[in-house]
Write a protein that holds these residues in place. Structure first.
Motif, PDB file in Angstrom:
ATOM      1  N   GLN A 194      -8.220  -3.730  -3.871  1.00 59.75           N
ATOM      2  CA  GLN A 194      -8.007  -5.180  -3.935  1.00 59.75           C
ATOM      3  C   GLN A 194      -6.585  -5.526  -4.361  1.00 59.75           C
ATOM      4  N   SER A 195      -5.991  -4.704  -5.237  1.00 58.08           N
ATOM      5  CA  SER A 195      -4.602  -4.980  -5.619  1.00 58.08           C
ATOM      6  C   SER A 195      -3.678  -4.826  -4.415  1.00 58.08           C
ATOM      7  N   ILE A 254      -4.054  -7.885  -2.289  1.00 58.45           N
ATOM      8  CA  ILE A 254      -3.335  -9.048  -2.842  1.00 58.45           C
ATOM      9  C   ILE A 254      -1.861  -8.991  -2.448  1.00 58.45           C
ATOM     10  N   GLN A 296      -6.814 -16.333  -2.300  1.00 68.14           N
ATOM     11  CA  GLN A 296      -7.534 -16.898  -3.443  1.00 68.14           C
ATOM     12  C   GLN A 296      -8.881 -16.185  -3.654  1.00 68.14           C
ATOM     13  N   TYR A 320      -8.255 -12.606  -4.950  1.00 68.11           N
ATOM     14  CA  TYR A 320      -7.776 -12.635  -6.341  1.00 68.11           C
ATOM     15  C   TYR A 320      -8.917 -12.968  -7.310  1.00 68.11           C
ATOM     16  N   GLU A 349      -9.869 -10.429 -10.274  1.00 64.29           N
ATOM     17  CA  GLU A 349      -9.789 -10.759 -11.694  1.00 64.29           C
ATOM     18  C   GLU A 349     -11.144 -10.618 -12.377  1.00 64.29           C
ATOM     19  N   ARG A 399      -1.799 -10.809 -12.464  1.00 68.97           N
ATOM     20  CA  ARG A 399      -2.513 -12.083 -12.608  1.00 68.97           C
ATOM     21  C   ARG A 399      -1.540 -13.247 -12.657  1.00 68.97           C
ATOM     22  N   THR A 447       0.346 -13.666  -9.202  1.00 67.30           N
ATOM     23  CA  THR A 447      -0.535 -14.181  -8.151  1.00 67.30           C
ATOM     24  C   THR A 447      -0.897 -15.626  -8.413  1.00 67.30           C
ATOM     25  N   THR A 448      -1.136 -15.979  -9.682  1.00 64.88           N
ATOM     26  CA  THR A 448      -1.466 -17.372 -10.023  1.00 64.88           C
ATOM     27  C   THR A 448      -0.304 -18.301  -9.689  1.00 64.88           C
TER      28      THR A 448
END
Length: 505
Positions: free
Chosen positions: A64-65, A68, A92, A95, A99, A138, A141-142
């Motif tokens: 998943q990383s 992203i 989205q 992510y 998380e 985090r 990406t946010t």
């Protein structure tokens, strides 16, 4: 276990109760060992399954990383607005899962499932090493998602700093997560080795207990059982001798009973044959009496009525009186003609000469043709036989059954059509009388069962039995009625040939 070891010193001939108690104790011990081993094995196995599930989610963090980072690069280089928003939506979603999964696996849990494991200190230490890189992921990406929402397109998106942070932390994050997964795997190998050692211990302990049971319990029991078996064999030999004597007596008794049964059956069969013969003689007598009455009606009363008719006709010709008297003579002549015809019908019903002269087929055809022409009922006859002659009793029996079936249908069933079929099939001669009348209920109620059965059906059944025929009647309300008689055709034909041959001689 001390009781098991001291069994051989307590008594030289252990009792059955003592053996039963030892068996129960040993079985309880074995059952407890197996139960404890199974429970421990299942607990460790279930724990390992839970750990594998957590490891699987943790391993997904690496993939998943990478997703992203890949989506972030695609977002910054998308050419059109729809593509931009599609990639943003996918980013989205990935992510959010990334998380959530990371926060859960740090605690030894899986999102949406009731699975909790206790992470070891080594695993927690490696998660703490992952924490800074996860925080960079985090935050970057946010910020990237927030800027993308505000920009609305890749042209207005200025996220070089966020992309740089993601690319810089991607490899360290993967390496640290690999360390976490490797630590999980090492612990799994340790647990599996422990489980293997435990199973080997339980297996060896169980084998030892079973060996002790075999030596201290089964071996004395087998010796005791051999002694009992020897006594049983001796008793069985004595019993076998007695059984042979009883079998001989039983065989004699069976033979006597069979002889008695055969004699009883022969007597019953003889009585049935005598009853059938008496009935046959009675029916033959009835037929002879019918024939005599028919002949007397035809030759006696019929001739006399014919003579009266001729005299009335002669008187009518010679009489020149009033018209009224001539009319009365005409009425009288008509009445005499009807009486002559009715006398002929009665004579024919009693014993149709066509039956004795030409056989069954012409007689049944005449039966179908001579019903009341003014009646709306249509009677038809079909056959696939040539004009063969059968045994006299068969011809009379089948004709009377057909006559009775047609008469019953006309009098009671109110049919529109009656069909008579006479044919040979499968070495049987079949007579079938069908009508489309109102029918009746074959299986009657209890109230109806107390009533006397139909005399016509009883007569047909008796006549069929006398010619070795199978009689069957089927009917239902508003479904019509079917009467069927089947007799062996070759037997009936051969009996006739035999009778004719003997008559010729």
């Amino acid at each position: 276990m001390s009781e098991l070891l001291n069994v051989s010193t307590e008594t030289d001939q252990p009792s059955a109760r003592h053996f039963s108690r030892l068996f129960i104790i040993t079985l309880v011990i074995v059952a407890l060992l197996l139960t404890v081993g199974e429970v421990v094995t299942q607990l460790i196995t279930q724990h390992q399954v839970d750990r594998v599930m957590v490891i699987r989610v943790a391993a997904m963090q690496r993939h998943q990383s990478q997703q992203i980072v890949n989506k972030a690069l695609q977002l910054s280089s998308s050419a059109n607005s729809p593509r931009f928003y599609s990639i943003l939506s996918e980013l989205q979603q990935i992510y959010a899962v990334f998380e959530t999964n990371h926060r859960y696996v740090e605690q030894g849990r899986i999102p949406g499932q009731d699975i909790v494991i206790s992470n070891s200190d080594s695993v927690q230490y490696r998660y703490r090493q992952v924490r800074p890189y996860f925080d960079f992921f985090r935050q970057s990406t946010t910020h990237l998602i927030r800027k993308a929402r505000q920009a609305g397109s890749a042209r207005n998106l200025h996220a070089d700093e966020e992309l740089a942070v993601l690319l810089a932390n991607e490899r360290p994050f993967l390496e640290k997560m690999d360390a976490v997964i490797q630590q999980y795997n090492r612990e799994n190998i340790y647990y599996l080795n422990t489980l293997q050692k435990l199973e080997i211990f339980i297996y060896l302990f169980t084998i030892t207990v079973l060996a002790l049971i075999g030596w201290f319990v089964l071996r004395p029991a087998v010796s005791k059982f051999q002694e009992v078996i020897s006594q049983l064999v001796e008793a069985e030999n004595r019993t076998a001798t007695t059984n042979r004597k009883l079998l001989s007596l039983n065989r004699t008794l069976k033979e006597t009973r069979q002889q008695l049964f055969d004699a009883t059956r022969q007597q019953y069969q003889q009585q049935m044959d005598e009853q059938k013969m008496r009935t046959s003689y009675l029916v033959a007598g009835q037929e002879e009496e019918r024939k005599r009455l028919s002949r007397e009606l035809h030759d006696g009363i019929g001739q006399m009525l014919t003579a009266i008719k001729l005299q009335v006709e002669s008187l009518e010709k010679s009489l020149n009186g009033p018209a009224k008297e001539v009319k009365n003579l005409a009425v009288l002549k008509t009445l005499i003609a009807q009486t002559i015809q009715e006398t002929r019908n009665v004579s024919n019903n009693l014993m149709p000469t066509v039956l004795s002269d030409f056989g069954l087929i012409p007689a049944v055809k005449m039966l179908a043709d001579t019903h009341d022409k003014n009646s709306p009922i249509e009677v038809s006859f079909h056959t696939n036989l040539s004009n063969v002659r059968l045994d006299k009793s068969v011809e009379i029996g089948l004709y009377r059954i057909a006559q009775e079936a047609v008469s019953n249908a006309i009098r009671h069933a109110e049919p529109h059509q009656i069909t008579i079929d006479l044919f040979e099939k499968d070495d049987y001669l079949h007579l079938i009388v069908n009508d489309d009348g109102k029918g009746f209920r074959i299986h009657r109620s209890r109230k109806e069962e107390n009533k006397r059965p139909s005399q016509g059906i009883h007569n047909m059944h008796e006549r069929a039995a006398l010619i070795n025929g199978k009689f069957k009647i089927s009917s239902a309300p508003d479904k019509g009625t079917k009467v069927q008689v089947s007799i062996p055709f070759k037997l009936a034909y051969q009996e006739y040939e035999y009778t004719q041959t003997n008559a010729g001689r």
